[in-house]
Write a protein that holds these residues in place. Structure first.
Motif, PDB file in Angstrom:
ATOM      1  N   MET A 170     -12.476   0.521   5.606  1.00  0.00           N
ATOM      2  CA  MET A 170     -12.224   0.468   4.124  1.00  0.00           C
ATOM      3  C   MET A 170     -11.108   1.440   3.722  1.00  0.00           C
ATOM      4  SD  MET A 170     -13.639  -0.873   1.514  1.00  0.00           S
ATOM      5  CE  MET A 170     -13.758  -1.067  -0.231  1.00  0.00           C
ATOM      6  N   GLU A 171     -10.978   2.496   4.137  1.00  0.00           N
ATOM      7  CA  GLU A 171      -9.955   3.367   3.741  1.00  0.00           C
ATOM      8  C   GLU A 171      -8.547   2.816   4.251  1.00  0.00           C
ATOM      9  OE1 GLU A 171      -8.240   7.845   4.457  1.00  0.00           O
ATOM     10  OE2 GLU A 171     -10.300   6.971   5.498  1.00  0.00           O
ATOM     11  N   ALA A 172      -8.495   2.065   5.461  1.00  0.00           N
ATOM     12  CA  ALA A 172      -7.278   1.378   5.789  1.00  0.00           C
ATOM     13  C   ALA A 172      -7.130   0.463   4.958  1.00  0.00           C
ATOM     14  CB  ALA A 172      -7.680   0.771   7.371  1.00  0.00           C
ATOM     15  N   LEU A 173      -7.822  -0.435   4.534  1.00  0.00           N
ATOM     16  CA  LEU A 173      -7.640  -1.477   3.519  1.00  0.00           C
ATOM     17  C   LEU A 173      -6.947  -1.199   2.191  1.00  0.00           C
ATOM     18  CD1 LEU A 173     -10.570  -3.648   4.124  1.00  0.00           C
ATOM     19  CD2 LEU A 173      -8.401  -4.122   4.985  1.00  0.00           C
ATOM     20  N   GLU A 174      -7.535   0.175   1.929  1.00  0.00           N
ATOM     21  CA  GLU A 174      -7.346   0.577   0.451  1.00  0.00           C
ATOM     22  C   GLU A 174      -5.710   1.399   0.517  1.00  0.00           C
ATOM     23  OE1 GLU A 174      -8.608   4.203  -2.671  1.00  0.00           O
ATOM     24  OE2 GLU A 174      -9.737   3.730  -0.879  1.00  0.00           O
ATOM     25  N   LYS A 175      -5.633   1.799   1.910  1.00  0.00           N
ATOM     26  CA  LYS A 175      -3.970   2.336   2.145  1.00  0.00           C
ATOM     27  C   LYS A 175      -3.181   0.981   2.140  1.00  0.00           C
ATOM     28  CE  LYS A 175      -4.974   6.694   4.523  1.00  0.00           C
ATOM     29  NZ  LYS A 175      -4.767   7.355   5.560  1.00  0.00           N
ATOM     30  N   ASP A 176      -3.625  -0.018   2.553  1.00  0.00           N
ATOM     31  CA  ASP A 176      -2.599  -1.077   2.799  1.00  0.00           C
ATOM     32  C   ASP A 176      -2.395  -1.565   1.336  1.00  0.00           C
ATOM     33  OD1 ASP A 176      -2.553  -0.986   5.435  1.00  0.00           O
ATOM     34  OD2 ASP A 176      -4.253  -2.460   5.861  1.00  0.00           O
ATOM     35  N   ALA A 177      -3.367  -1.880   0.538  1.00  0.00           N
ATOM     36  CA  ALA A 177      -3.298  -2.000  -0.959  1.00  0.00           C
ATOM     37  C   ALA A 177      -2.321  -1.277  -1.501  1.00  0.00           C
ATOM     38  CB  ALA A 177      -4.500  -2.464  -1.640  1.00  0.00           C
ATOM     39  N   GLN A 178      -2.519  -0.228  -1.500  1.00  0.00           N
ATOM     40  CA  GLN A 178      -1.585   0.964  -2.184  1.00  0.00           C
ATOM     41  C   GLN A 178      -0.054   0.808  -1.748  1.00  0.00           C
ATOM     42  OE1 GLN A 178      -3.227   4.682  -1.486  1.00  0.00           O
ATOM     43  NE2 GLN A 178      -5.003   4.540  -2.747  1.00  0.00           N
ATOM     44  N   VAL A 179       0.097   0.630  -0.326  1.00  0.00           N
ATOM     45  CA  VAL A 179       1.483   0.414   0.150  1.00  0.00           C
ATOM     46  C   VAL A 179       1.865  -0.765  -0.795  1.00  0.00           C
ATOM     47  CG1 VAL A 179       2.790   0.069   2.301  1.00  0.00           C
ATOM     48  CG2 VAL A 179       0.979   2.012   2.499  1.00  0.00           C
ATOM     49  N   ALA A 180       1.200  -1.867  -0.552  1.00  0.00           N
ATOM     50  CA  ALA A 180       1.894  -3.105  -0.911  1.00  0.00           C
ATOM     51  C   ALA A 180       2.480  -3.175  -2.323  1.00  0.00           C
ATOM     52  CB  ALA A 180       0.767  -4.464  -0.690  1.00  0.00           C
ATOM     53  N   ALA A 181       1.324  -2.509  -3.207  1.00  0.00           N
ATOM     54  CA  ALA A 181       1.579  -2.447  -4.349  1.00  0.00           C
ATOM     55  C   ALA A 181       2.807  -1.218  -4.834  1.00  0.00           C
ATOM     56  CB  ALA A 181       0.289  -1.626  -5.482  1.00  0.00           C
ATOM     57  N   TRP A 182       3.012  -0.318  -4.060  1.00  0.00           N
ATOM     58  CA  TRP A 182       3.999   0.257  -4.058  1.00  0.00           C
ATOM     59  C   TRP A 182       5.497  -0.260  -3.823  1.00  0.00           C
ATOM     60  CZ3 TRP A 182       6.935   2.972   0.083  1.00  0.00           C
ATOM     61  CH2 TRP A 182       7.828   3.801  -0.568  1.00  0.00           C
ATOM     62  N   LEU A 183       5.366  -0.975  -2.549  1.00  0.00           N
ATOM     63  CA  LEU A 183       6.555  -1.539  -2.299  1.00  0.00           C
ATOM     64  C   LEU A 183       6.952  -2.735  -3.216  1.00  0.00           C
ATOM     65  CD1 LEU A 183       5.930  -2.069   1.365  1.00  0.00           C
ATOM     66  CD2 LEU A 183       7.383  -0.760   0.468  1.00  0.00           C
ATOM     67  N   LYS A 184       5.932  -3.399  -3.799  1.00  0.00           N
ATOM     68  CA  LYS A 184       6.366  -4.413  -4.972  1.00  0.00           C
ATOM     69  C   LYS A 184       6.813  -3.669  -5.975  1.00  0.00           C
ATOM     70  CE  LYS A 184       4.216  -8.356  -7.473  1.00  0.00           C
ATOM     71  NZ  LYS A 184       2.914  -9.025  -7.790  1.00  0.00           N
ATOM     72  N   LYS A 185       6.642  -2.653  -6.535  1.00  0.00           N
ATOM     73  CA  LYS A 185       7.030  -1.892  -7.497  1.00  0.00           C
ATOM     74  C   LYS A 185       8.713  -1.327  -7.378  1.00  0.00           C
ATOM     75  CE  LYS A 185       6.208   2.368 -10.312  1.00  0.00           C
ATOM     76  NZ  LYS A 185       5.408   3.608 -10.644  1.00  0.00           N
ATOM     77  N   VAL A 186       8.798  -1.002  -5.979  1.00  0.00           N
ATOM     78  CA  VAL A 186       9.999  -0.392  -5.623  1.00  0.00           C
ATOM     79  C   VAL A 186      11.036  -1.606  -5.525  1.00  0.00           C
ATOM     80  CG1 VAL A 186      11.287   0.627  -3.717  1.00  0.00           C
ATOM     81  CG2 VAL A 186       9.107   1.491  -4.495  1.00  0.00           C
ATOM     82  N   PHE A 187      10.811  -2.756  -4.945  1.00  0.00           N
ATOM     83  CA  PHE A 187      11.626  -3.844  -4.621  1.00  0.00           C
ATOM     84  C   PHE A 187      11.540  -4.846  -6.098  1.00  0.00           C
ATOM     85  CE2 PHE A 187      10.808  -2.311  -0.418  1.00  0.00           C
ATOM     86  CZ  PHE A 187      12.168  -2.384   0.004  1.00  0.00           C
ATOM     87  N   GLY A 188      10.538  -4.797  -6.815  1.00  0.00           N
ATOM     88  CA  GLY A 188      10.721  -5.494  -7.949  1.00  0.00           C
ATOM     89  C   GLY A 188      10.933  -6.895  -7.987  1.00  0.00           C
TER      90      GLY A 188
END
Length: 277
Positions: free
Chosen positions: A1-19
């Motif tokens: 569950m924690e791994a899935l949460e980290k994956d989601a946070q990473v994906a959201a952060w990358l999307k925010k960075v690259f736009g």
């Protein structure tokens, strides 16, 4: 569950960075996810700190604007004065005053703020001048050392050239000595061979072995030894020279010496004749 949460946070952060730009492909595994999650957390903390700094600056800017408006209103009420009513010279003076306050980083344009700032600037100037003097002295010392080093280098180069010339001269002298030595060795060998051939030729003609070079050298050494041994005898004989000689005994000794001398002369004549043959 924690791994899935980290994956989601990473994906959201990358999307925010690259736009609107596509996210680069990367290998998804626990290690890369952990690294990207750590970077996203640090980026989030930095963004929060930057946001706080921006908000603080906005608040200070708003406070400065309010203070400036208050002072401007106060100035208008007291003396009916506004910056717009200043002449070109007055505006230039005012801008210079403001630029000076900004350069000196004073809180306002009052004399109480300018004097300490100018004093600090003067102290910095004196410290800078003192530091420059120290640097000049150090530079002068380095220049002096450099000059001495250059002079020493020039002297060493001249000494090296002299040493090279001397070495060439000595090398030529040594080569000449080696050539002379080779020549002398060749001549010595030639003389040795000639002496051996002459001795063999003389031996074939019946020459006495006592007349060979080695025999003569041995006789010469023996003669020198005999002379050395006769020295103390001569000294002893000198003590008898003052005595009255016996005529008859002296005559006998003279005759014996004459006979011995004649024998030696005859033997020497015979050997010389054999050598001439």
């Amino acid at each position: 569950m924690e791994a899935l949460e980290k994956d989601a946070q990473v994906a959201a952060w990358l999307k925010k960075v690259f736009g609107d730009h596509p996210i680069p492909k990367y290998e998804v595994n626990p290690r890369t996810t952990e690294i990207l999650h750590h970077l996203s957390e640090r980026n989030r903390v930095r963004d929060r700190d930057v946001h706080l700094v921006v908000e603080d600056l906005k608040q200070k800017a708003s406070e400065y604007e309010s203070e400036a408006k208050h002072l401007q209103d106060l100035l208008m009420e007291s003396v009916n004065f506004s910056p717009a009513s200043l002449s070109c010279t007055g505006s230039r003076y005012l801008n210079t005053l403001v630029d000076s306050a900004v350069a000196l980083e004073t809180k306002d344009t009052s004399l109480a703020s300018f004097i300490p700032a100018v004093n600090d600037l003067t102290s910095d100037l004196f410290r800078t001048k003192s530091k420059n003097e120290e640097i000049k002295l150090e530079l002068a010392k380095l220049e002096k050392n450099l000059t001495a080093t250059l002079v020493l280098e020039k002297c060493l180069q001249e000494d090296l050239k002299k040493a090279e010339v001397h070495l060439c001269t000595e090398r030529a002298r040594v080569d000449n000595r080696l050539q002379n030595m080779d020549f002398l060795k060749a001549k010595s060998e030639e003389f040795r061979i000639g002496i051996r051939a002459a001795e063999e030729k003389l031996s074939a003609r019946g020459m006495d072995a006592s007349l060979s070079h080695q025999s003569l050298v041995a006789l010469s050494e023996k003669l020198a030894e005999l002379k050395r041994q006769t020295v103390p005898l001569k000294k002893k004989l000198e003590s008898y020279l003052d005595l009255m000689p016996n005529p008859s005994l002296a005559q006998v000794k003279i005759e014996e010496a004459k006979r011995e001398l004649d024998t030696i002369e005859a033997e020497l004549t015979r050997k010389v004749d054999m050598l001439e043959l």
